[in-house]
Motif scaffolding. Structure first.
Motif, PDB file in Angstrom:
ATOM      1  N   ASP A 172      39.470  39.969  35.174  1.00 38.15           N
ATOM      2  CA  ASP A 172      40.500  40.992  35.409  1.00 38.15           C
ATOM      3  C   ASP A 172      41.313  40.619  36.645  1.00 38.15           C
ATOM      4  O   ASP A 172      40.859  40.783  37.783  1.00 38.15           O
ATOM      5  N   ILE A 173      42.523  40.132  36.444  1.00 40.09           N
ATOM      6  CA  ILE A 173      43.358  39.684  37.546  1.00 40.09           C
ATOM      7  C   ILE A 173      43.787  40.835  38.446  1.00 40.09           C
ATOM      8  O   ILE A 173      43.923  40.681  39.665  1.00 40.09           O
ATOM      9  N   ILE A 174      43.959  42.023  37.878  1.00 38.47           N
ATOM     10  CA  ILE A 174      44.333  43.188  38.684  1.00 38.47           C
ATOM     11  C   ILE A 174      43.183  43.589  39.607  1.00 38.47           C
ATOM     12  O   ILE A 174      43.382  43.839  40.801  1.00 38.47           O
ATOM     13  N   LYS A 175      41.974  43.638  39.070  1.00 43.49           N
ATOM     14  CA  LYS A 175      40.816  43.978  39.894  1.00 43.49           C
ATOM     15  C   LYS A 175      40.623  42.942  40.997  1.00 43.49           C
ATOM     16  O   LYS A 175      40.320  43.299  42.149  1.00 43.49           O
ATOM     17  N   ALA A 176      40.777  41.665  40.661  1.00 42.48           N
ATOM     18  CA  ALA A 176      40.631  40.608  41.659  1.00 42.48           C
ATOM     19  C   ALA A 176      41.643  40.782  42.782  1.00 42.48           C
ATOM     20  O   ALA A 176      41.322  40.620  43.968  1.00 42.48           O
TER      21      ALA A 176
END
Length: 360
Positions: free
Chosen positions: A201-205
């Protein structure tokens, strides 16, 4: 730690033997070819106190010289009676051509001859890296380059390689070690590992990154899901002005999902191709994210960068690694004078030069 001046001011002051950190075993010949050590003993016992001149050159044109200050520091630190030596040298950052002398050392062979192979090696590596970096920077049209070569070689080489790239003009490095001799510190983005630990998950990262570094404008590695355009837009919509840059690092073995429903006839869609970056810039601008910069990496060298620049691909930063470390310049040291007279092996001779400067 000494902070270097810009290369245009390189002649003001040479780096000293306090800048470079050498293994003390240089003195005992630990890093010298064995036959140089035997020769030193033979000379000391049979034909001592003769004055000779050793000359160093290489065989390529349009090369950026580097390693001279380091070599001078090496000689002054480990040669016997260093104050008795006469040293003539060019400067780090000078452009040189084939068969041009870059360094001449005159003195008793037994005092400095055992350092010959170490001098060759330092000049070869530093000059190769500086030249590779110079050739990359020459084709970027002034755009920034992130030096990512730390992952391509022995970590203990980072300081010297970083210095050589600095001499060529690079100012962005991945590690603090690369800037050890120049006062620069490492810069970088999130790795694929952070995204993996966030279950892809790029947003969570990115949110995790910003919680730890809230004052940063994030640079996101964006190719984890091999869907660069869509993931970038998703992240830009979420982060807005907190997203400063995306780095595209698509493997050459993959084709980005952007091309799943598109005709790729006429170009190779693998890896970080020009068409992918054009599409990424177009889609970002279409949604008003003009402020988001684009960094590209993965197998970039001077040739590929020139192709991108010639085609006006909208790249802001290039990440370059492997191509910077290719050793393509080799140096040779020869004795060319003995007690003031010409004396050298067949085919070698004392090459005159009006560019060499006396080193105090």
């Amino acid at each position: 730690m000494l902070e270097l001046e810009e290369k245009e001011q390189k002649r003001i002051k040479r780096l000293t033997n306090k800048t470079f950190q050498f293994d003390k075993r240089f003195k005992e010949g630990y890093y010298s070819a064995n036959y140089f050590l035997k020769t030193r003993k033979i000379v000391e016992e049979n034909i001592p106190n003769q004055e000779c001149t050793m000359q160093f050159f290489q065989r390529e044109d349009n090369v950026m010289l580097c390693g001279i200050d380091e070599v001078i520091a090496l000689v002054k630190t480990f040669a016997n009676n260093p104050n008795d030596l006469k040293i003539l040298a060019l400067n780090d950052g000078d452009m040189i051509n084939a068969n041009e002398p870059v360094l001449k050392i005159t003195g008793r062979y037994e005092d400095f001859g055992f350092l010959e192979s170490a001098i060759d090696g330092i000049l070869a590596r530093r000059t190769s890296v500086a030249t590779n970096a110079y050739r990359v920077l020459k084709v970027t049209n002034g755009k920034k380059v992130l030096n990512m070569a730390d992952r391509q070689d022995d970590p203990y080489n980072q300081s010297g390689d970083g210095y050589a790239a600095y001499i060529a003009g690079m100012r962005l490095f991945s590690t603090d070690a690369c800037g050890k001799w120049t006062g620069l510190t490492g810069k970088g983005t999130m790795p694929h590992a952070l995204i993996q630990l966030c279950d892809g998950d790029i947003i969570k990262a990115s949110e995790c990154y910003l919680k730890t570094y809230p004052n940063d404008q994030i640079t996101a590695l964006i190719d984890y899901n091999n869907d660069v355009v869509n993931d970038t837009l998703k992240l830009a919509r979420h982060l807005k002005n907190k997203l400063g840059c995306v780095r595209v690092d698509t493997s050459k073995s993959l084709i980005d999902h952007w091309f799943d429903d598109k005709d790729t006839t006429g170009f190779d869609p693998h890896g970080v191709c020009k068409e992918l970056i054009f599409a990424l810039r177009q889609q970002l601008d279409a949604e008003g994210f003009n402020h988001v910069k684009i960094c590209v990496s993965s197998s970039f060298d001077a040739k590929k960068i020139k192709d991108f620049e010639d085609n006006k691909v909208p790249v802001d930063i290039y990440g370059v690694g492997t191509s910077l470390l290719k050793i393509n310049v080799g140096f040779t040291g020869d004795l060319v004078k003995l007690n003031g007279k010409d004396q050298a092996k067949e085919g070698r001779y004392d090459i005159p030069s009006d560019r060499l400067e006396i080193v105090e």
